[in-house]
Motif scaffolding. Sequence first.
Motif, PDB file in Angstrom:
ATOM      1  N   PRO A 179     -76.273 -54.174 -56.125  1.00 23.97           N
ATOM      2  CA  PRO A 179     -75.214 -54.767 -55.322  1.00 23.97           C
ATOM      3  C   PRO A 179     -73.860 -54.639 -56.014  1.00 23.97           C
ATOM      4  N   LEU A 180     -72.831 -54.776 -55.228  1.00 25.82           N
ATOM      5  CA  LEU A 180     -71.458 -54.563 -55.694  1.00 25.82           C
ATOM      6  C   LEU A 180     -71.113 -55.508 -56.841  1.00 25.82           C
ATOM      7  N   VAL A 181     -71.443 -56.763 -56.683  1.00 29.66           N
ATOM      8  CA  VAL A 181     -71.020 -57.725 -57.686  1.00 29.66           C
ATOM      9  C   VAL A 181     -72.205 -58.290 -58.455  1.00 29.66           C
ATOM     10  N   THR A 182     -73.058 -58.985 -57.772  1.00 28.58           N
ATOM     11  CA  THR A 182     -74.122 -59.647 -58.523  1.00 28.58           C
ATOM     12  C   THR A 182     -75.247 -60.055 -57.592  1.00 28.58           C
ATOM     13  N   ARG A 183     -76.313 -60.545 -58.178  1.00 30.50           N
ATOM     14  CA  ARG A 183     -77.315 -61.196 -57.362  1.00 30.50           C
ATOM     15  C   ARG A 183     -77.874 -62.359 -58.142  1.00 30.50           C
ATOM     16  N   LYS A 184     -78.350 -63.338 -57.400  1.00 28.78           N
ATOM     17  CA  LYS A 184     -78.827 -64.534 -58.071  1.00 28.78           C
ATOM     18  C   LYS A 184     -80.303 -64.396 -58.382  1.00 28.78           C
ATOM     19  N   LEU A 185     -80.634 -64.736 -59.593  1.00 23.66           N
ATOM     20  CA  LEU A 185     -82.030 -64.717 -59.987  1.00 23.66           C
ATOM     21  C   LEU A 185     -82.326 -66.045 -60.648  1.00 23.66           C
ATOM     22  N   SER A 186     -83.568 -66.442 -60.620  1.00 24.01           N
ATOM     23  CA  SER A 186     -83.918 -67.633 -61.377  1.00 24.01           C
ATOM     24  C   SER A 186     -83.962 -67.230 -62.842  1.00 24.01           C
ATOM     25  N   ALA A 187     -83.918 -68.230 -63.705  1.00 21.38           N
ATOM     26  CA  ALA A 187     -83.864 -67.911 -65.127  1.00 21.38           C
ATOM     27  C   ALA A 187     -85.085 -67.102 -65.546  1.00 21.38           C
ATOM     28  N   ARG A 188     -86.236 -67.409 -64.932  1.00 21.01           N
ATOM     29  CA  ARG A 188     -87.440 -66.657 -65.288  1.00 21.01           C
ATOM     30  C   ARG A 188     -87.291 -65.189 -64.922  1.00 21.01           C
ATOM     31  N   LEU A 211     -72.866 -66.133 -64.944  1.00 18.74           N
ATOM     32  CA  LEU A 211     -71.446 -66.472 -64.979  1.00 18.74           C
ATOM     33  C   LEU A 211     -70.897 -66.637 -63.567  1.00 18.74           C
ATOM     34  N   ILE A 212     -71.347 -65.784 -62.651  1.00 19.90           N
ATOM     35  CA  ILE A 212     -70.897 -65.915 -61.260  1.00 19.90           C
ATOM     36  C   ILE A 212     -71.446 -67.218 -60.672  1.00 19.90           C
ATOM     37  N   GLU A 213     -72.710 -67.536 -60.998  1.00 22.97           N
ATOM     38  CA  GLU A 213     -73.273 -68.813 -60.541  1.00 22.97           C
ATOM     39  C   GLU A 213     -72.452 -69.985 -61.081  1.00 22.97           C
ATOM     40  N   LEU A 214     -72.034 -69.857 -62.345  1.00 22.51           N
ATOM     41  CA  LEU A 214     -71.242 -70.911 -62.963  1.00 22.51           C
ATOM     42  C   LEU A 214     -69.893 -71.038 -62.269  1.00 22.51           C
ATOM     43  N   LEU A 215     -69.265 -69.904 -62.004  1.00 23.35           N
ATOM     44  CA  LEU A 215     -67.969 -69.929 -61.302  1.00 23.35           C
ATOM     45  C   LEU A 215     -68.112 -70.656 -59.968  1.00 23.35           C
ATOM     46  N   LYS A 216     -69.182 -70.336 -59.244  1.00 22.23           N
ATOM     47  CA  LYS A 216     -69.371 -70.976 -57.938  1.00 22.23           C
ATOM     48  C   LYS A 216     -69.670 -72.458 -58.095  1.00 22.23           C
ATOM     49  N   ALA A 217     -70.399 -72.798 -59.167  1.00 19.65           N
ATOM     50  CA  ALA A 217     -70.746 -74.207 -59.370  1.00 19.65           C
ATOM     51  C   ALA A 217     -69.533 -75.033 -59.742  1.00 19.65           C
ATOM     52  N   THR A 218     -68.452 -74.397 -60.249  1.00 23.98           N
ATOM     53  CA  THR A 218     -67.273 -75.191 -60.595  1.00 23.98           C
ATOM     54  C   THR A 218     -66.695 -75.869 -59.355  1.00 23.98           C
ATOM     55  N   ALA A 219     -67.010 -75.354 -58.167  1.00 20.55           N
ATOM     56  CA  ALA A 219     -66.521 -76.003 -56.943  1.00 20.55           C
ATOM     57  C   ALA A 219     -67.036 -77.439 -56.844  1.00 20.55           C
ATOM     58  N   LEU A 220     -68.189 -77.712 -57.485  1.00 20.82           N
ATOM     59  CA  LEU A 220     -68.770 -79.060 -57.426  1.00 20.82           C
ATOM     60  C   LEU A 220     -67.868 -80.109 -58.046  1.00 20.82           C
ATOM     61  N   THR A 227     -66.981 -59.907 -62.931  1.00 21.04           N
ATOM     62  CA  THR A 227     -68.021 -58.891 -62.999  1.00 21.04           C
ATOM     63  C   THR A 227     -67.502 -57.628 -63.662  1.00 21.04           C
ATOM     64  N   ARG A 228     -66.284 -57.217 -63.296  1.00 20.22           N
ATOM     65  CA  ARG A 228     -65.705 -56.012 -63.915  1.00 20.22           C
ATOM     66  C   ARG A 228     -65.578 -56.200 -65.421  1.00 20.22           C
ATOM     67  N   LEU A 229     -65.122 -57.392 -65.836  1.00 18.30           N
ATOM     68  CA  LEU A 229     -64.970 -57.649 -67.271  1.00 18.30           C
ATOM     69  C   LEU A 229     -66.326 -57.563 -67.979  1.00 18.30           C
ATOM     70  N   MET A 230     -67.357 -58.124 -67.316  1.00 20.22           N
ATOM     71  CA  MET A 230     -68.684 -58.097 -67.936  1.00 20.22           C
ATOM     72  C   MET A 230     -69.233 -56.681 -68.027  1.00 20.22           C
ATOM     73  N   ARG A 231     -68.941 -55.847 -67.004  1.00 20.58           N
ATOM     74  CA  ARG A 231     -69.392 -54.453 -67.065  1.00 20.58           C
ATOM     75  C   ARG A 231     -68.759 -53.740 -68.254  1.00 20.58           C
ATOM     76  N   LEU A 232     -67.464 -54.034 -68.459  1.00 22.71           N
ATOM     77  CA  LEU A 232     -66.740 -53.441 -69.581  1.00 22.71           C
ATOM     78  C   LEU A 232     -67.402 -53.848 -70.898  1.00 22.71           C
ATOM     79  N   LEU A 233     -67.681 -55.138 -70.982  1.00 27.07           N
ATOM     80  CA  LEU A 233     -68.309 -55.688 -72.188  1.00 27.07           C
ATOM     81  C   LEU A 233     -69.666 -55.031 -72.421  1.00 27.07           C
TER      82      LEU A 233
END
Lengths: 249, 216
Positions: free
Chosen positions: A225-234, A149-158, A200-206
Amino acid sequence: MTAGLWQNWLLPGVWITIQLTLFSAVFAAAVAFGIGIARTSRLWIVRFLTGFYVEIFRGTSALVLMFWLFFVMPLAFGYQLVSMWAAVLALGLTYGAYGSEIVRGAIASVAPAQREAAIALSFTPAQRMRRVILPQAIPEMIPPFNNLLIELLKATALVSAVSVADITFAAQLSRLATGDSLEIYAIILVLYFVLAFVLTRLMRLLERRAKAGIGQAPVKSDKGPLVTRKLSARQESEQSSNIITGGAQ
Amino acid sequence: MTWNWDVAKDFLPELGRGLLITLEATALGSILAFALGLVWAMAFRSPTRFVRWPVAAVVEFIRNTPLLVQLFFFYYVLPTWDIKFSALTTGVIALGLHYSTYTAEVYRAGIDGVPKGQWEAATALSLSRGRTWTAVILPQAIRRVVPALGNYVIAMLKDSPMLALIGVVDMLQKARAEGASSFQYIEPYTMVGIAFIVIAYPASLLMRALERRLGH
């Protein structure tokens, strides 16, 4: 920066970015579950086609796909999407492909005995998936979905590249109008960070609620890490299976 | 669908030249990401929190904000500080810096995976801190994380088209230029998309094979 830019461009831009993230996330989740579940099908043709889909959309660049949908689709098929929806389609298809690997990994990590028990109780495959497998798999999907979701948020900049008036687009306009590059881009970066933090906070709650629903304590990430880290789908799917086995390699 | 083979054939050399720039940006970005990531990962293990905390905060911030905005930031803000780079250099810096925050996480996992006894043995042999890192810990840590680093090279390849938006003449920029001048959109954009799949898919197969080989 003048007040007019804030009210007329940046704040609506934030709203567009939030909308884009939500719509793309819903679309991507639908794709992820559809494709992820279909990849566990018994029919090889279904497995092959969905596997093909995942490799294609993970293989290409989200930006290139967006340009393709925006410029090629109208010419090739005579069908012009509103730019916002072309963007949602591109993001949803790309991140849905990544998400489907998370879904597949989480389904694969449900204990085999659960599946066997459901067969022994003569559940139909659909009942098995809906009542036994998915309720246990979904809580495992939430942490990797958070990263995605964080990756998606960042990709919306595109989408600013295809003239959707999101925060990044508003920043470009403001820069052209005022020339205060430093302030504007610093503010934009902080805005994205705040959005990522809230998500991220909302997802932790969920996650906590979903795990409580099946009687599990949330996994403590002591040095995470505080918020997230990027991983490949695998890696995402491996991560979700690590949660099950307590991280044992 | 009106695919025109002549247009496709004419665009092919352009695509090739763009591909070279794409690969160059990816390769240079990777080198920067690998080097900086290692610096971050070692800083995370620093004994003083005055190093650990600021580094963690910066890494966390970079990781959670869009690469595209960082790219614009460097491209438009650096010149105002009288630091002038070409678009490609700026792109490589942004790409490398952004991905270094991911590779840092990979290195950290690799370093944490080195058995504690190795650290103790290095202390027992009274190796200096520098020797402990270079001769004992890193050789064991890095070998294990090579496939994970490779996955980020593929990710960088797929993010490199963003550099076109600051004017780097990569594959996407070639396609945009072709579309802008001759209104031929179908063939260039489709070929760029296919080129990515053709490179990224075998590369990801290779990484999977490596992961199996190195015992993951």
